[in-house]
Design an enzyme around this catalytic site. Structure first.
Site, short mmCIF file in Angstrom:
data_model
loop_
_atom_site.label_atom_id
_atom_site.label_comp_id
_atom_site.label_asym_id
_atom_site.label_seq_id
_atom_site.Cartn_x
_atom_site.Cartn_y
_atom_site.Cartn_z
CG ASP A 295 34.54 42.43 44.21
OD1 ASP A 295 35.11 43.32 43.73
OD2 ASP A 295 33.57 42.15 43.33
CE LYS B 27 37.79 48.85 41.78
NZ LYS B 27 37.00 47.50 41.85
CD GLU C 236 38.10 44.06 40.26
OE1 GLU C 236 37.56 44.45 38.92
OE2 GLU C 236 38.11 45.06 41.11
CG ASP D 94 34.00 42.70 35.44
OD1 ASP D 94 32.76 43.15 35.78
OD2 ASP D 94 34.93 42.99 36.49
#
Ligand code: ADP
Ligand code: MG
Length: 633
Positions: free
Chosen positions: A22, A85, A192, A214
């Protein structure tokens, strides 16, 4: 039987470990499937599970990754790269609006395509350097790879990496490239929310509609997934790229900062270390209230100390002011998927911030009061799912690909030193296979059974397992005996080979363990050999077959002439000479390696003797009839 993970499609043996990663905006993790259970691999030294997605460059540009790098965020923010990211796989144009949030520099000149992170020379004489977000990400991946290698004490080369469902092709490709730079072959990029659903085993429910909520450190993602026959499809995504746990910390901080100013006359925003100390205390208080109803806060500012009690009621109100903002994206995602909250079968919680009880309640309300899946650690669940996917890909999963199979073919030796497989490789055990054989020489009184293992055509290239002789058997002409050979491989990998003469009933058997003393590496080598020598082996087999056939033809002609001398002499001299000539030519060819010549002469010999065979046959039939008529009388 050895549990050998085999890729059923390619037949390749999988011995390499595949890890699940992850690669998060705030935090990254690496996980692995231990048997049926995925688990996060922690650091061998610090025992921490999370690797903060932060890279610090020291004065010599040596990168430091993780919690150690995070400590430099205050002292040297311009050399400490976080949230990379957000920049991955994006052009400067796309990220212009992000720049305000960052404490490090993006070079606009070098950024017509890929954006470049700029780090000044730390020491005199050192020039400025530029790094792409892909390079920075690869450093984080390298740290995760290293962590797994330390744990397994062996090199790791393959991984599954997760990305947000909304990542476009360029962002996915950049993630793959980062993997490659880190020395990882990225076998698959998975979403994800899909990974989180896999971690909960939701794929086993075959069908359904799943909402994955999330809430991480600085990002919020809502994804609506459709599960169809175990396959996930993303119906819609939404979210807020600047909303997360950091905002809860910020809200706590500004409340405390006001109180500190009023009580202690300190402006914490004027002093970086004061600010950092309060940020730390706020995050700790937030995490403490995950399980407790009240927490004591105490922060030292030189000679003054700020003390306070934070209770759940006050905290929950503050949390709600932040999570309220997730409501609209959730409804938009439902709308885009043309669904209502009632259509959702399962809600999955992801991201460290969903540990907060007020967040859980809020999510439950949004989706019509359903209890969300929250039994796994929400900050680990994506990595765990990546590990599940990795294990499926590596064939390391019991119910998917790990079958008890024979890694190599089991067979016996035949004439000419060839091998006949009886139980082909990749056969599921237990298995029982029988095949009938005969003799190749007249009047054999015994048959040698040589049990071999491997994929090669010639016995000498395979592994010899056992030998025994079935005897005595009644002497008969070649091809007449019927010998049944049975191979039975049980679930424990024990092979019993039985040979039985069908006419006399004589039987003999032997037991061997084909995997005994056989290392996985040897299995692999043997398979590799067979692939490398495939053409050569094919040629060999064709040659051996031609030779066996040619020899049988020559023998048969000579025997027939010998037994039917008188009849043979009734043929014309030319025919007699032609038969002898072709037989001799065939016998000579059999001494050579010329497969084509042997095959041609065998065909010619067959044609040349057809008439003679007819004569012999007619004579035999006539005699039989005569005998019969005599008997009948
Ligand atoms: P990301 O996916 O953005 O990399 P994570 O899923 O790791 O981030 O979430 C990080 C966030 O989770 C941080 O804001 C952190 O403070 C928060 N967090 C971690 N543990 C807890 C907890 N026990 N209670 C509340 N928030 C938590
Ligand atoms: Mg995350």
């Amino acid at each position: 039987m050895a549990k050998v993970p085999i890729d059923i499609r390619t037949g390749a043996i999988k011995t390499e470990r595949l890890i699940g990663i992850d690669l998060g905006t705030t935090n990254s993790l690496v996980a692995y499937m231990h048997g049926d259970e995925p688990s996060v691999i922690s650091s061998k030294t610090t025992h921490e599970k999370i690797v903060p997605s932060v890279v610090y460059f020291d004065d010599n540009f040596a990168p430091i990754v993780g919690s150690l790098a995070k400590e430099f965020q205050i002292q040297r923010p311009e050399r400490t790269i976080y949230s990379v990211k957000r920049l991955l796989g994006r052009a400067f144009e796309d990220i212009k609006t992000e720049l305000d949030h960052l404490s490090y520099t993006i070079n606009p000149d070098q950024s017509d395509k890929v954006c470049m992170i700029e780090i000044q020379g730390g020491q005199a004489g050192k020039e400025t350097r530029h790094f792409t977000p892909t390079e920075i990400s690869s450093m984080i991946l390298k740290a995760l790879k290293q962590r797994a290698e330390d744990y397994f004490e062996e090199p790791i080369f393959k991984a599954v990496i997760t990305v947000p469902a909304y990542f476009n092709d360029a962002q996915r490709q950049a993630t793959k490239d980062a993997g490659k730079l880190a020395g990882l072959d990225v076998l698959r990029i998975i979403n994800e929310p899909t990974a989180a659903s896999l971690a909960y085993g939701l794929d086993k429910q075959k069908d359904g509609t799943i909402a994955v909520y999330d809430l991480g450190g600085g990002t919020f993602d809502i994804s609506i997934l459709r599960l169809d026959d175990g396959i996930f499809d993303v119906l819609s995504t939404n979210g807020n790229t600047h909303l997360g746990g950091d905002d809860i910390d910020q809200a706590l901080m500004s409340r405390f900062a006001n109180e500190i100013k009023a009580q202690l006359s300190i402006d914490i925003f004027e002093n970086q270390s004061h600010k950092q100390a309060l940020r730390h205390a706020s995050e700790q208080a937030k995490q403490a209230l995950t399980n407790e109803d009240e927490t004591h806060i105490s922060v030292d500012f030189g000679d003054k100390t700020f003390r306070r009690i934070l209770n759940l009621e006050e905290f929950d109100k503050l949390v709600l002011s932040v999570v309220e903002k997730t409501k609209r994206p959730c409804f938009q995602a439902l709308k885009d998927a043309e669904l209502t909250p009632e259509d959702i079968d399962a809600v999955v919680l992801v991201g460290g911030s969903t540990r907060t009880r007020a967040v859980k309640r809020f999510v439950s309300e949004i989706f019509g009061g359903k209890t969300p899946y929250d039994s796994l650690n929400p900050d680990e669940v994506v990595a765990l799912g990546a590990a599940v996917q990795a294990s499926v890909l590596s064939g390391d999963n019991d119910d998917i690909l790990l079958l008890d199979v024979t890694p190599l073919s089991l067979g016996i030796e035949t004439v000419g030193g060839g091998t006949v497989p009886i139980i082909p490789r990749n056969s599921k055990v237990p298995i029982r296979v029988g095949q009938e054989f005969t003799t190749s020489v007249d009047n054999q009184t015994g048959v040698d059974i040589h049990v071999v293992q491997g994929e090669r055509e010639l016995v000498k290239d395979n592994r010899s397992l056992a030998k025994f002789t079935l005897k005595p058997i009644p002497p008969l002409p070649a091809g007449m005996p019927r010998i049944l050979v049975i191979f039975a491989l049980d679930a424990d990998g024990l092979l019993s080979v039985t040979a039985k003469d069908q006419r006399s009933g004589k039987e003999q058997s032997i037991e061997v363990k084909p995997t005994y003393g056989l290392e996985d590496s040897e299995v692999e080598r043997m398979l590799q050999d067979s692939m490398e020598h495939a053409q050569e082996d094919f040629d060999t087999r064709m040659f051996v077959e031609a030779k066996v056939e040619g020899q049988a033809m020559a023998d048969s002609i000579e025997h027939t002439i010998e037994r039917n001398k008188v009849l043979f002499e009734t043929l014309s001299t030319e025919e007699q000479e032609a038969v002898v000539k072709i037989t001799n030519a065939l016998k000579e060819a059999l001494l050579t390696e010329d497969r084509e010549l042997i095959q041609n002469l065998t065909v010619q010999a067959n044609e040349q003797t057809t008439h003679f065979a007819q004569v012999v046959m007619n004579n035999a039939v006539g005699e039989a009839l005569r005998e019969k008529s005599v008997d009948d009388v």
